[in-house]
Design a protein around this motif. Structure first.
Motif: not given
Length: 364
Positions: A92-106
């Motif tokens: 993978y080019n970058s790391s899996p993101p934080p769940f809370l980042y995904l959850h913050s997206l509208k």
């Protein structure tokens, strides 16, 4: 924090898994396995930055000085941590993101092929009370976040597809150090064996819960020689604090026994256990073959061994960070985390057993 509507989260996770092909009706699974990461600050890629009133964050300089644009990311590192390096090793080019980042997206965002999700929260431990005063996410809370991911996957992909996806996924867990820190900080009188058994009971419950949710492949990282962290060296005239290291050694023996037991009890479960204690001590005892020169001081910090204050914008900063094992008073540098990840991924049974992380991913 504003919550994402269920439909938006569902679309986001579906796109994260299968990428734009899903939208075009051609859901092709990637070659590399999804990676779900749970644990503490050694794998936190920004979770704590999204927790209101969290008292364990790293989203300020000099953290991230070797990241792109020298940007603080919430990682307790000058650059990447072990979770990032493992993700790269798996392609993978970058790391899996934080769940809370995904959850913050509208809204759902087309984020590319599936990588996984990171739930790790700096300051957390195996016990519910560890990190409580820091306002971080303990392991049960991290697992509850995974439950949300799983539920949305089932809605988007169906139960059987989700089951197959999770069965091939890697669940990497790195935890236990903070529990030992708290034991010594609070001057607990509980016997060592009893305390480690308490940690193993919690670990067993967490793994069984994840297994019941579909996890089958576990990459476990045991406790490193925490007594050799710069902050803990101050407890023993700058030498490694052996009472704490003794707990770390006992922890590895216990988790080794536990994982062997669980793999015989839980059908289809497979695991790789990284001996973080031996991996780290071999570097500390003989650093030059690994291209390190400083094994006792923090690269960034204040006072003796740079271990009397946190790494921040006013801290002392070493000039050659590649030669240091420790970034701050507790955490490894980008270079040390990369060495650890390389060992976990492809190392011999001396350091990771019964198989390494690459072999675990290849298991059917």
């Amino acid at each position: 924090m504003e919550k994402m509507c269920p439909f938006s989260l569902l679309i986001l996770l579906a796109l994260w898994i299968f990428g734009p092909n899903l939208v075009n009706g051609d859901a092709q699974q990637p070659a590399s396995p999804p990676i779900f990461i749970l644990g503490d600050s050694t794998a936190d890629v920004g979770t704590n930055s999204y927790i209101p009133h969290c008292n364990a964050t790293a989203n300020f300089p000099h953290n991230g000085i070797d990241f792109v644009n020298s940007r603080p990311t919430g990682r307790f590192s000058n650059g990447l941590n072990s979770a990032d390096h493992l993700a790269r090793l798996f392609g993978y080019n970058s790391s899996p993101p934080p769940f809370l980042y995904l959850h913050s997206l509208k809204y759902g965002l087309q984020l590319g092929i599936y990588r996984g999700v990171n739930f790790a929260s700096g300051g957390s431990g195996l016990l519910d009370d560890t990190g409580l005063k820091l306002n971080v996410l303990n392991l049960p809370q991290q697992i509850n976040q995974f439950v949300t991911v799983r539920e949305n996957l089932i809605t988007a992909l169906g139960h059987e597809t989700t089951k197959a996806l999770l069965a091939k996924s890697l669940f990497c867990i790195t935890t236990g150090s903070n529990d030992i820190f708290v034991y010594f900080k609070t001057r607990s009188t509980m016997p060592k064996e009893e305390f480690i058994n308490l940690l193993m009971e919690a670990y067993e419950n967490h793994i069984k819960t994840l297994y019941s949710l579909g996890a089958q492949k576990f990459g476990i990282i045991s406790v490193p020689p925490v007594g050799c962290c710069p902050a803990n060296r101050l407890l023993n005239a700058t030498r490694c604090f052996e009472p704490m290291n003794d707990f770390a050694r006992y922890f590895h023996l216990a988790i080794d026994k536990l994982m062997c037991k669980l793999s015989s009890e839980l059908q289809g479960m497979k695991y790789a256990l990284g001996d973080s204690y031996k991996m780290t001590m071999d570097v500390i005892d003989n650093p030059r073959p690994f291209n390190f020169k400083n094994v006792d001081s923090a690269c960034c910090g204040h006072g003796t061994l740079n271990a009397e204050g946190i790494c921040n914008a006013t801290a002392n900063l070493c000039s050659d960070r590649k030669q240091y094992i420790f970034w701050d008073m507790f955490h490894p540098t980008h270079a040390a985390a990369r060495l650890a990840a390389n060992t976990l991924y492809g190392g011999p049974t001396l350091y990771v057993s019964p198989i390494n992380f690459a072999q675990l991913a290849a298991e059917n």
